[in-house]
Design a protein around this motif. Sequence first.
Motif, PDB file in Angstrom:
ATOM      1  N   ARG A   1       3.609  -7.316  42.851  1.00 16.76           N
ATOM      2  CA  ARG A   1       4.120  -7.198  41.489  1.00 16.76           C
ATOM      3  C   ARG A   1       5.556  -6.682  41.498  1.00 16.76           C
ATOM      4  O   ARG A   1       5.914  -5.791  42.279  1.00 16.76           O
ATOM      5  N   VAL A   2       6.393  -7.240  40.608  1.00 17.48           N
ATOM      6  CA  VAL A   2       7.787  -6.829  40.457  1.00 17.48           C
ATOM      7  C   VAL A   2       7.945  -6.172  39.084  1.00 17.48           C
ATOM      8  O   VAL A   2       7.578  -6.767  38.066  1.00 17.48           O
ATOM      9  N   THR A   3       8.479  -4.954  39.062  1.00 19.54           N
ATOM     10  CA  THR A   3       8.597  -4.208  37.794  1.00 19.54           C
ATOM     11  C   THR A   3      10.012  -3.689  37.537  1.00 19.54           C
ATOM     12  O   THR A   3      10.224  -2.964  36.573  1.00 19.54           O
ATOM     13  N   ASP A   4      10.977  -4.065  38.372  1.00 19.59           N
ATOM     14  CA  ASP A   4      12.324  -3.507  38.244  1.00 19.59           C
ATOM     15  C   ASP A   4      13.337  -4.541  38.722  1.00 19.59           C
ATOM     16  O   ASP A   4      13.167  -5.131  39.794  1.00 19.59           O
ATOM     17  N   ILE A   5      14.404  -4.750  37.942  1.00 21.90           N
ATOM     18  CA  ILE A   5      15.424  -5.713  38.355  1.00 21.90           C
ATOM     19  C   ILE A   5      16.182  -5.224  39.587  1.00 21.90           C
ATOM     20  O   ILE A   5      16.870  -6.013  40.249  1.00 21.90           O
ATOM     21  N   ALA A   6      16.071  -3.917  39.905  1.00 22.31           N
ATOM     22  CA  ALA A   6      16.712  -3.394  41.106  1.00 22.31           C
ATOM     23  C   ALA A   6      15.921  -3.711  42.372  1.00 22.31           C
ATOM     24  O   ALA A   6      16.432  -3.552  43.485  1.00 22.31           O
TER      25      ALA A   6
ATOM     26  N   LEU B   1      10.205  -6.545  32.492  1.00 19.53           N
ATOM     27  CA  LEU B   1       9.561  -6.143  33.745  1.00 19.53           C
ATOM     28  C   LEU B   1       8.904  -4.773  33.621  1.00 19.53           C
ATOM     29  O   LEU B   1       7.918  -4.487  34.307  1.00 19.53           O
ATOM     30  N   GLN B   2       9.453  -3.927  32.741  1.00 22.33           N
ATOM     31  CA  GLN B   2       8.894  -2.589  32.560  1.00 22.33           C
ATOM     32  C   GLN B   2       7.752  -2.562  31.559  1.00 22.33           C
ATOM     33  O   GLN B   2       7.062  -1.551  31.428  1.00 22.33           O
ATOM     34  N   ASP B   3       7.547  -3.678  30.858  1.00 20.88           N
ATOM     35  CA  ASP B   3       6.459  -3.774  29.883  1.00 20.88           C
ATOM     36  C   ASP B   3       5.131  -3.875  30.642  1.00 20.88           C
ATOM     37  O   ASP B   3       4.932  -4.816  31.413  1.00 20.88           O
ATOM     38  N   PRO B   4       4.216  -2.933  30.438  1.00 21.72           N
ATOM     39  CA  PRO B   4       2.950  -2.978  31.182  1.00 21.72           C
ATOM     40  C   PRO B   4       2.106  -4.204  30.869  1.00 21.72           C
ATOM     41  O   PRO B   4       1.224  -4.579  31.653  1.00 21.72           O
ATOM     42  N   GLY B   5       2.366  -4.857  29.732  1.00 20.88           N
ATOM     43  CA  GLY B   5       1.583  -6.037  29.364  1.00 20.88           C
ATOM     44  C   GLY B   5       2.074  -7.324  29.986  1.00 20.88           C
ATOM     45  O   GLY B   5       1.400  -8.346  29.905  1.00 20.88           O
ATOM     46  N   ILE B   6       3.259  -7.296  30.583  1.00 22.38           N
ATOM     47  CA  ILE B   6       3.825  -8.490  31.212  1.00 22.38           C
ATOM     48  C   ILE B   6       3.699  -8.337  32.718  1.00 22.38           C
ATOM     49  O   ILE B   6       4.214  -7.391  33.309  1.00 22.38           O
ATOM     50  N   ARG B   7       3.015  -9.262  33.335  1.00 19.84           N
ATOM     51  CA  ARG B   7       2.713  -9.147  34.761  1.00 19.84           C
ATOM     52  C   ARG B   7       3.465 -10.231  35.528  1.00 19.84           C
ATOM     53  O   ARG B   7       3.223 -11.425  35.323  1.00 19.84           O
TER      54      ARG B   7
END
Length: 222
Positions: free
Chosen positions: A5-10, A40-46
């Motif tokens: 999973r990717v959660t950060d543009i960095a 990406l930081q939205d917990p509902g978007i995977r």
Amino acid sequence: MEYTRVTDIADPLFAGLHRLMSEIFPPEEVLAFDLWKEPLQDPGIRVFVAVHDGEVVGATEYRYYAEDDIAMTDFTIIGRPGLGIGPFLANRREADLRRLAHEAGGTLKGMFAEIYDPYQSQEHEFGGVKPMDPFVRREVLAHLGYRRLNLGYVHPSWQGDGEAVGGLDLCFLPYEESASLAGSFIAKFLRTYYSVLEPKPAQWTEMVEALEQRNAVELLPL
């Protein structure tokens, strides 16, 4: 292959993902790099990537709506042939969605997807990657059980310019036997899904308002 999973543009994996999206999809379907920060930081978007030998070779984005017990597949990218990326992503996505539904006390009734219709337009080359060919993708998704909703479909451009994007069908993969969906149900989903994207094209607004007046929208073969 790893499903990460990717959660950060960095995250370096996101750079690989965005490059892959830009190579595969037409510009109007790709959100600008910096604008991915909040989604990406939205917990509902995977957003998950398939990583092979340290390289992003595939990806999928999806979401689960617990209130209606449905999901939406935003995109699936196969960056290379011969690695089994498609089944790898589909199987892990479904397992993740069923887990989310179970945790929410649901069972997952079905999944929406926008699917290119190459019989309307043959302009999309998808980066020259044969598994992404719209004819191939359409047949694969038909085999998975997706069916097209009987409506003329457009969506707002992801470039945020208020243009309507056509050449696609809105489809649904029912996990329960069904010949149609309520128009109001589809309209509610579309208003929720595109709530963050402005401006909305008039053609999209008219389509959604017309859906709200339809009792049933047939599910037809792809």
